[in-house]
Design a protein around this motif. Structure first.
Motif, PDB file in Angstrom:
ATOM      1  N   VAL B  63     -21.956 -22.129  20.978  1.00 23.03           N
ATOM      2  CA  VAL B  63     -22.667 -23.094  21.821  1.00 23.03           C
ATOM      3  C   VAL B  63     -23.358 -22.369  22.969  1.00 23.03           C
ATOM      4  O   VAL B  63     -22.835 -21.384  23.490  1.00 23.03           O
ATOM      5  CB  VAL B  63     -21.700 -24.203  22.336  1.00 23.03           C
ATOM      6  CG1 VAL B  63     -20.549 -23.610  23.131  1.00 23.03           C
ATOM      7  CG2 VAL B  63     -22.431 -25.245  23.168  1.00 23.03           C
ATOM      8  N   GLU B  66     -25.768 -26.415  25.446  1.00 24.24           N
ATOM      9  CA  GLU B  66     -26.052 -27.629  24.676  1.00 24.24           C
ATOM     10  C   GLU B  66     -25.685 -28.850  25.517  1.00 24.24           C
ATOM     11  O   GLU B  66     -24.842 -28.776  26.414  1.00 24.24           O
ATOM     12  CB  GLU B  66     -25.243 -27.608  23.372  1.00 24.24           C
ATOM     13  CG  GLU B  66     -25.681 -28.624  22.345  1.00 24.24           C
ATOM     14  CD  GLU B  66     -27.183 -28.650  22.160  1.00 24.24           C
ATOM     15  OE1 GLU B  66     -27.803 -29.596  22.690  1.00 24.24           O
ATOM     16  OE2 GLU B  66     -27.746 -27.723  21.534  1.00 24.24           O
ATOM     17  N   ARG B  67     -26.344 -29.985  25.229  1.00 31.66           N
ATOM     18  CA  ARG B  67     -25.987 -31.200  25.958  1.00 31.66           C
ATOM     19  C   ARG B  67     -24.542 -31.576  25.636  1.00 31.66           C
ATOM     20  O   ARG B  67     -24.143 -31.592  24.475  1.00 31.66           O
ATOM     21  CB  ARG B  67     -26.953 -32.320  25.591  1.00 31.66           C
ATOM     22  CG  ARG B  67     -28.348 -32.007  26.157  1.00 31.66           C
ATOM     23  CD  ARG B  67     -29.237 -33.200  26.087  1.00 31.66           C
ATOM     24  NE  ARG B  67     -29.630 -33.490  24.730  1.00 31.66           N
ATOM     25  CZ  ARG B  67     -30.172 -34.639  24.341  1.00 31.66           C
ATOM     26  NH1 ARG B  67     -30.355 -35.610  25.228  1.00 31.66           N
ATOM     27  NH2 ARG B  67     -30.526 -34.827  23.097  1.00 31.66           N
ATOM     28  N   LEU B  70     -23.687 -34.069  22.870  1.00 34.63           N
ATOM     29  CA  LEU B  70     -23.753 -33.573  21.497  1.00 34.63           C
ATOM     30  C   LEU B  70     -22.538 -32.704  21.188  1.00 34.63           C
ATOM     31  O   LEU B  70     -21.913 -32.838  20.142  1.00 34.63           O
ATOM     32  CB  LEU B  70     -25.055 -32.788  21.261  1.00 34.63           C
ATOM     33  CG  LEU B  70     -26.363 -33.575  21.323  1.00 34.63           C
ATOM     34  CD1 LEU B  70     -27.505 -32.766  20.719  1.00 34.63           C
ATOM     35  CD2 LEU B  70     -26.241 -34.897  20.587  1.00 34.63           C
ATOM     36  N   SER B  90     -22.886 -20.200  27.370  1.00 33.44           N
ATOM     37  CA  SER B  90     -23.562 -21.083  28.326  1.00 33.44           C
ATOM     38  C   SER B  90     -23.514 -20.490  29.728  1.00 33.44           C
ATOM     39  O   SER B  90     -22.703 -19.622  30.023  1.00 33.44           O
ATOM     40  CB  SER B  90     -22.894 -22.464  28.325  1.00 33.44           C
ATOM     41  OG  SER B  90     -22.971 -23.039  27.047  1.00 33.44           O
ATOM     42  N   ASP B 172     -23.032 -25.913  13.939  1.00 42.67           N
ATOM     43  CA  ASP B 172     -23.826 -25.819  15.156  1.00 42.67           C
ATOM     44  C   ASP B 172     -23.473 -26.952  16.111  1.00 42.67           C
ATOM     45  O   ASP B 172     -23.049 -28.026  15.680  1.00 42.67           O
ATOM     46  CB  ASP B 172     -25.316 -25.852  14.813  1.00 42.67           C
ATOM     47  CG  ASP B 172     -25.774 -24.547  14.175  1.00 42.67           C
ATOM     48  OD1 ASP B 172     -25.025 -23.542  14.260  1.00 42.67           O
ATOM     49  OD2 ASP B 172     -26.864 -24.513  13.577  1.00 42.67           O
ATOM     50  N   ASP B 174     -25.525 -28.583  18.028  1.00 46.27           N
ATOM     51  CA  ASP B 174     -26.653 -29.441  18.383  1.00 46.27           C
ATOM     52  C   ASP B 174     -26.829 -30.588  17.395  1.00 46.27           C
ATOM     53  O   ASP B 174     -27.934 -31.083  17.193  1.00 46.27           O
ATOM     54  CB  ASP B 174     -27.945 -28.617  18.465  1.00 46.27           C
ATOM     55  CG  ASP B 174     -28.359 -28.048  17.113  1.00 46.27           C
ATOM     56  OD1 ASP B 174     -27.537 -28.098  16.172  1.00 46.27           O
ATOM     57  OD2 ASP B 174     -29.490 -27.551  16.993  1.00 46.27           O
ATOM     58  N   ASN B 175     -25.741 -31.013  16.781  1.00 43.98           N
ATOM     59  CA  ASN B 175     -25.824 -32.039  15.741  1.00 43.98           C
ATOM     60  C   ASN B 175     -25.582 -33.434  16.336  1.00 43.98           C
ATOM     61  O   ASN B 175     -24.640 -33.625  17.100  1.00 43.98           O
ATOM     62  CB  ASN B 175     -24.795 -31.727  14.661  1.00 43.98           C
ATOM     63  CG  ASN B 175     -25.095 -32.433  13.368  1.00 43.98           C
ATOM     64  OD1 ASN B 175     -25.220 -33.651  13.331  1.00 43.98           O
ATOM     65  ND2 ASN B 175     -25.227 -31.678  12.299  1.00 43.98           N
ATOM     66  N   TYR B 176     -26.438 -34.371  15.980  1.00 39.89           N
ATOM     67  CA  TYR B 176     -26.338 -35.732  16.512  1.00 39.89           C
ATOM     68  C   TYR B 176     -25.230 -36.543  15.861  1.00 39.89           C
ATOM     69  O   TYR B 176     -24.848 -37.592  16.363  1.00 39.89           O
ATOM     70  CB  TYR B 176     -27.650 -36.486  16.279  1.00 39.89           C
ATOM     71  CG  TYR B 176     -28.657 -36.319  17.386  1.00 39.89           C
ATOM     72  CD1 TYR B 176     -28.491 -37.007  18.579  1.00 39.89           C
ATOM     73  CD2 TYR B 176     -29.750 -35.497  17.249  1.00 39.89           C
ATOM     74  CE1 TYR B 176     -29.407 -36.867  19.608  1.00 39.89           C
ATOM     75  CE2 TYR B 176     -30.670 -35.342  18.262  1.00 39.89           C
ATOM     76  CZ  TYR B 176     -30.493 -36.033  19.444  1.00 39.89           C
ATOM     77  OH  TYR B 176     -31.401 -35.894  20.460  1.00 39.89           O
ATOM     78  N   HIS B 314     -30.528 -33.031  13.901  1.00 42.73           N
ATOM     79  CA  HIS B 314     -30.134 -32.155  14.990  1.00 42.73           C
ATOM     80  C   HIS B 314     -31.183 -32.190  16.084  1.00 42.73           C
ATOM     81  O   HIS B 314     -32.258 -32.750  15.943  1.00 42.73           O
ATOM     82  CB  HIS B 314     -29.849 -30.738  14.481  1.00 42.73           C
ATOM     83  CG  HIS B 314     -31.089 -29.986  14.102  1.00 42.73           C
ATOM     84  ND1 HIS B 314     -31.187 -28.636  14.202  1.00 42.73           N
ATOM     85  CD2 HIS B 314     -32.276 -30.413  13.626  1.00 42.73           C
ATOM     86  CE1 HIS B 314     -32.386 -28.265  13.810  1.00 42.73           C
ATOM     87  NE2 HIS B 314     -33.063 -29.309  13.448  1.00 42.73           N
ATOM     88  N   GLU B 315     -30.800 -31.660  17.219  1.00 38.11           N
ATOM     89  CA  GLU B 315     -31.654 -31.563  18.378  1.00 38.11           C
ATOM     90  C   GLU B 315     -32.933 -30.837  17.970  1.00 38.11           C
ATOM     91  O   GLU B 315     -32.883 -29.763  17.371  1.00 38.11           O
ATOM     92  CB  GLU B 315     -30.838 -30.743  19.368  1.00 38.11           C
ATOM     93  CG  GLU B 315     -31.126 -30.739  20.800  1.00 38.11           C
ATOM     94  CD  GLU B 315     -31.578 -31.990  21.496  1.00 38.11           C
ATOM     95  OE1 GLU B 315     -31.726 -33.083  20.882  1.00 38.11           O
ATOM     96  OE2 GLU B 315     -31.811 -31.868  22.681  1.00 38.11           O
ATOM     97  N   LYS B 317     -35.571 -28.522  18.622  1.00 40.41           N
ATOM     98  CA  LYS B 317     -35.887 -27.487  19.606  1.00 40.41           C
ATOM     99  C   LYS B 317     -37.326 -27.008  19.460  1.00 40.41           C
ATOM    100  O   LYS B 317     -37.670 -25.923  19.896  1.00 40.41           O
ATOM    101  CB  LYS B 317     -34.921 -26.313  19.444  1.00 40.41           C
ATOM    102  CG  LYS B 317     -33.469 -26.649  19.721  1.00 40.41           C
ATOM    103  CD  LYS B 317     -33.105 -26.419  21.188  1.00 40.41           C
ATOM    104  CE  LYS B 317     -31.748 -26.989  21.545  1.00 40.41           C
ATOM    105  NZ  LYS B 317     -30.652 -26.443  20.762  1.00 40.41           N
TER     106      LYS B 317
END
Lengths: 397, 397
Positions: B63, B66-67, B70, B90, B172, B174-176, B314-315, B317
């Motif tokens: 990570v 990432e938000r 998510l 991060s 990952d 960034d998966n919704y 996913h997000e 980008k």
């Protein structure tokens, strides 16, 4: 599955309305030795418990000319131990979409070794069974079952009853995410496992709606929900004397019930069906002198509102029906004998603001189908049972 | 879970490459008495089997800023019996996002009674352990672990080894859709359960990508995948003498391996990591005279490519990194000793067409981190073990 424990419950007569409980995690494993038993504010619903309730549950999928890819995806997400009941009102000609649905379902059942029923809403045999049961209001002027998802739901729940199931849940066929369908059904099972009463309903709140597109649609839908919930809460407040915002799922399309409860409820046509269920629950079992059957009054009724982990992604059918949805939903509240003057004024003003009603108009009365308990279910069963073989999509291996 | 049985398998030296197998249904229940045993072209993976493999699996989540919503969703979808290992790169200041991730993970673990590890990629203790293990190429000029998802993955798999797990899977952050994460891990378990060899890899193919928005992104991504796969297939064809299109997951970010296999593979930096794994598998175990360890040559290596039921959300980008992704992916093939002249020409022409490379340029050599089997893993373990307590996000109840 881990779900927040019911932390706040409001009572309205015999109805125990639980505030939103969020799904914390989708899976709870087989290994965790120390179930928190709600001590941490979270309930662990074991895999065995979920599967036990799934085995006693039918999942009704009303479908009308939906894209086959979506329909197939929805079927693939329904847990294996549930009985699938598809009630289709899709076109038969020039292209026989019903047949395509049946073939898809058949293939799925053959591959995964399971049983499902699929029935066409306009089938003459269904109409005959409905007629013999004395359920005339379900029929239209041509003597076949009326159009509409609500009528499909009623046929579905009668078939669930016929199949000897104890619970019935509804999922829409326009969902993009099979994983969401799986979660809905697991939530139904989780809710039922937390119920103290055999009369119980689980209503689903969507976690969030991704702003991928359809942002406008979801904002407007959020507005429809918000207004419907506010009117419900106003109605409860007027009776209990306490302000509340406990109802958060007035329009919930994804919901499930014990059949014991399902039999006691009337079903309004069209988009009024889900709000009408709540209205009827409050009419029968709300208030201080509940009018409904004594058994329910004794056991009480558990209403769960559970928020998914998955986002909701469905086919965007545009926003034009949302105004109509608001109108028919609120009309069920408006025309309820429970409804007080203040709530009526709130409903009229909201409908006027949202341009769903002209000033000084009254919302139309919804068409209501009586509770199945008032019809001759045995007669329906007797007529439908021989048809089940025709209707089944079965593993023939 | 029901998965299509492996209907078509190509051999490349000791590697058994299975063609795409689709997930047929997400759940297979507890009740179905007649497991089809692949007789109908479908394999039933029982809940017990899935949970058994999950218990032996670590899921590594790299990570980077990432938000949190998510990230939390992804964690909520990882099956309970898996060990979660978060490797975060991060930012620490001015806002300590790593701490926020740790708090989120901690809360989740406390609520759901599970254990997880979270480690910062730039932590001096990790760098020291890596240095003592003689894994210098993982470090940058400042003596800390290099930036990049690939390096995070390596740290993650070393920690999985340290934790005594037999399998490691990657997802990952960034998966919704938490439900997709659940499905990925269940697919990993399903793949491992079908493997004949202890050396096995499962690579995921996304079912489809909804055209809600990001349509362009997904079309271009589809193009990147398509080209990468074509170059892989060209490379295999040149060696076997038969045209093939067996490789369909050359870029698969979601994949999992037995640790026995993971230890034998080198890890390229950046987006080259997933293609490089395949390249290295073919270099070591492809051909007629495999150069890799004899044990693998004896057992063979099972490669599964499994298609999800859920769509991939996913997000977004943006699309700008897709050209770079193609470049580094293809460079791993280009610089492989296996790569024939025809495949090299194909790669150069594709990179030029896609404007990822100027005419007559060569793709840059990727930075490669040696296989963990060549470093002193015991030394890494000895140094990291005392840190695990600090790193854990643990149920303290």
């Amino acid at each position: 599955m881990y779900v927040e424990s019911p932390r706040y419950t409001e009572r309205f007569g015999s109805v125990r309305i639980n505030d939103i409980q969020k799904v914390v995690a989708l899976d709870s494993g087989l290994k965790s030795e120390i179930p928190p038993h709600g001590a941490m504010g979270v309930v662990k619903i074991s895999e065995e418990t979920i599967k036990d309730f799934e085995d006693r549950m039918a999942i009704v999928v009303p479908v009308k000319d939906e894209r086959l890819k979506l329909f197939e995806g929805v079927i693939s997400g329904i847990p294996h131990d549930c009985l699938i009941i598809v009630v289709s009102n899709s076109q038969r000609e020039p292209v026989d979409r019903f047949r395509m649905e049946r073939d898809t379902l058949n293939q799925m059942c053959r591959y995964t070794n399971r049983l499902a029923y699929i029935v066409h809403q306009k089938d003459a045999r269904v109409a005959q069974a409905v007629k013999n049961a004395g359920y005339d209001e379900l029929l239209d002027e041509n003597g076949v079952v009326r159009n509409g998802k609500a009528e499909g739901m009623v046929i579905g729940l009668l078939m669930a009853k016929l199949a000897g199931k104890e619970y019935v849940g509804f999922v829409d066929a326009d969902n993009y995410s099979p994983g969401s369908i799986l979660e809905y059904v697991r939530i139904y099972a989780a809710g039922f496992s937390m119920a103290k009463s055999p009369y119980t309903m689980v209503r689903i709140l969507w976690h969030y709606k991704p702003k991928l597109s359809g942002g406008t649609h979801f904002r407007k839908w959020g507005r429809v929900s918000e207004i419907t919930n506010r009117c419900f809460n106003s109605l409860i407040s007027s009776r209990t004397g306490f302000e509340t915002n406990i109802i958060k799922t007035g329009n919930a399309g994804e919901h499930a019930m014990s059949l014991k409860l399902a039999e006691l409820l009337p079903y309004a046509s069209g988009y009024a069906v889900e709000p009408e269920e709540l209205v009827s629950i409050f009419e029968q079992f709300g208030g201080t002198l509940p009018a409904g059957p004594a058994a329910v009054v004794k056991h009480g009724l558990d209403l769960f509102q559970i928020e998914t982990r998955n986002p909701h992604l469905h086919e965007d059918k545009g926003t034009e029906h949302l105004g109509g949805m608001l109108l028919v939903g609120l009309s069920t509240i408006y025309h309820s004998p429970l409804c007080d003057q203040e709530t009526k004024r709130l409903i009229l003003s909201q409908l006027t603001i949202q341009k769903a009603l002209k000033p000084r108009q009254q919302p139309p009365k919804p068409h209501i189908n009586r509770p199945p308990s008032e019809i001759n279910i045995r007669e329906f069963t007797k007529n439908m049972e021989p048809c089940l073989e025709i209707y089944s999509a079965l593993y023939e291996g």
